[in-house]
Design an enzyme around this catalytic site. Sequence first.
Site, short mmCIF file in Angstrom:
data_model
loop_
_atom_site.label_atom_id
_atom_site.label_comp_id
_atom_site.label_asym_id
_atom_site.label_seq_id
_atom_site.Cartn_x
_atom_site.Cartn_y
_atom_site.Cartn_z
N HIS A 187 1.01 28.52 -36.56
CA HIS A 187 -0.24 28.89 -37.23
C HIS A 187 -0.93 27.70 -37.85
CE1 HIS A 187 0.76 33.31 -37.15
NE2 HIS A 187 -0.28 33.08 -36.41
N ARG A 289 -7.91 20.81 -6.43
CA ARG A 289 -6.82 20.22 -5.65
C ARG A 289 -5.89 21.35 -5.22
NH1 ARG A 289 -7.18 15.61 -9.71
NH2 ARG A 289 -7.28 13.70 -8.48
N GLU A 415 -12.56 8.21 0.82
CA GLU A 415 -11.41 7.58 0.17
C GLU A 415 -10.86 6.42 0.99
OE1 GLU A 415 -8.99 10.68 -1.85
OE2 GLU A 415 -8.81 11.55 0.13
N ASN A 438 -9.75 7.05 -6.58
CA ASN A 438 -8.33 6.67 -6.73
C ASN A 438 -7.82 6.09 -5.42
OD1 ASN A 438 -8.74 8.06 -9.11
ND2 ASN A 438 -7.69 9.90 -8.42
N ARG A 449 -0.90 3.26 -4.96
CA ARG A 449 -1.04 3.94 -6.26
C ARG A 449 0.30 4.16 -6.93
NH1 ARG A 449 -4.68 9.16 -4.86
NH2 ARG A 449 -4.25 9.78 -7.00
N CYS A 486 -15.20 12.17 -7.60
CA CYS A 486 -14.23 13.08 -8.22
C CYS A 486 -12.92 12.35 -8.53
CB CYS A 486 -13.97 14.29 -7.35
SG CYS A 486 -13.24 13.86 -5.76
C1 PEP Z 1 -8.93 10.35 -5.29
O1 PEP Z 1 -8.22 9.82 -4.44
O2 PEP Z 1 -9.74 9.72 -6.00
C2 PEP Z 1 -8.86 11.79 -5.51
C3 PEP Z 1 -9.70 12.40 -6.30
O3 PEP Z 1 -7.85 12.47 -4.88
P1 PEP Z 1 -6.32 12.47 -5.37
O4 PEP Z 1 -6.27 11.72 -6.68
O5 PEP Z 1 -5.91 13.88 -5.49
O6 PEP Z 1 -5.66 11.75 -4.26
MG MG Z 2 -7.27 11.06 -2.96
#
Ligand code: PEP
Ligand code: MG
Length: 561
Positions: A187, A289, A415, A438, A449, A486
């Site tokens: 709370h 996604r 991408e 990304n 990544r 995105c």
């Molecule tokens: C991206 O690659 O920028 C993207 C939005 O897709 P994900 O991060 O799901 O690979």
């Molecule tokens: Mg991607």
Amino acid sequence: MATTLKGSGVSPGTGYAAAHLLVGSIPEPPKGAVHDGDAGAEKARVQAALEEVAADLEARGERAGGEAAEVLSAQAMMARDPGLAEGVGELVDAGVSGERAVYEAFGAYRDLLAAAGGYLGERVADLDDIRDRAVARLTGAPMPGVPVDAAEPYILVARDLAPADTALLDRNLVAAFVTEEGGPTSHTAILARAMGVPAVVGCAGATALVQGTPLLVDGATGEVVIEPEPAAARAAVATARARAEALSGTTGPGATADGHPVPLLANVGGPKDLEAALANGAEGVGLYRTEFLFLDRADAPSEAEQQAAYRAVFDAFPGGRVVVRTLDAGADKPLAFLPPPGEEPNPALGERGLRMFRRYPDMMAAQLGALARAAEGTEAIPYVMAPMVATVAEAAWFADACHAAGLETAGIMIEVPSAALRARDLVKVVDFFSIGTNDLTQYAMAADRQIAGVSDLQDPWHPAVLDLIALAADAAGAAGKGCGVCGEAGADPVLACVLVGLGVTSLSMGAPALPWVRASLARHTLDQCRAAADAARSAPGASEAKEAARACLTGLGDLGL
Ligand code: PEP
Ligand code: MG
């Protein structure tokens, strides 16, 4: 150096004031205390005390109104719980005094709640509060509670706070809450958020603080600085206040200061993310996604199951755009039911995204079918896009399949550098682009990544990435088609301005970033965004690009950025 305690920040904001420790719990009625032999009269005395406690809680709730009223009326129900009254009655029948019986019966119930954990466990503070109030009435001890006539603002520090404590607090006098116990659904957390008071819960060491110690509380990071340097603490409060005002003062659809519209959309992984998207004013969904729905599944989801998950998201945005991405399986998002054909030494360069649908065409048909059925009669505007598209042939294959399935608006993610470089060809066969910064950064910089050792290269501020974005946005613009972003780049309120300056037409991001990006765009004109984009692209590297862009974006200071 001031010492810092750390808990969970559950209500954002910054407070600086002296600690007021809420002590004064009621002394435990002595063990073995007995009543004078008239069990009936003793039970009536206890019943009356519990009823007075319940009525008092309700009256406080009515005075406080809103969410506090609901919380306190729920607590009043606990005080009237027949099970608890029965437990007390049995002890009184055995000769135990009314106050000791209340103490013991509530204690047994308390242990049950604490053992249950989670939401029930967090009701323990409410139950203790009823017990203390009832015992105080039965023994004539003063009621436990918070200061009612404080002259100066204070930070309320307690083991945990009961709703009755917080309901009548004067918002202008409480600079923050800090509790030793409690979690995000306690709370303290709920009421702090409702009152807009910064709060930190689960803060070990809080109740050992000395009454009156100056504290600086950050309700976002969960940090509680003990005896901070006063000038720095006051400055931190002023900055936080200005930032909060700037953020909450910018509402409505995304647009630059001179009114150039930039729809602000949310990235979601399923229906569970809708609440945050709506609460942060998303105008739609820019990236759904869909693989997130099925990451832990061994078998392919049925079409009906997929249809329901898609429809739930469409239904949340009547009149808004909802961009659904088809399954992006492989590399960092493996799906057990769509395995790659064999060992891949570089999965990010292997069969992932749309490439998987070449191998599993039935899965593509099932997903597009489920999407088409979910889209029937929806008030949302459904868009569908494919991840990891590298060639015109792939883009055309996907768009044709969507159109054939009855899905009108079919696009692709940009991408892969080849897609950005030849965007002018790809745009002819699709209805829109959405840039996944990304992956675009990963592939442009040849920096996986998933490998932390190359994370300094995974920076979308790099001018090479900005050049690729510009190519895609220009090609879409020339064809009169939309080009959103995105990837995470869209969530950076500084880079968001640069993206708009590059010609990006919408931005999609995790919900918490929406107010920041909305406020940042609202402080800059389209010309400023374009100047920032030009400056960034003229720089030799990522950090120089950021500096150069910042120099053109004069409104960032308002937001403390
Ligand atoms: C991206 O690659 O920028 C993207 C939005 O897709 P994900 O991060 O799901 O690979
Ligand atoms: Mg991607």
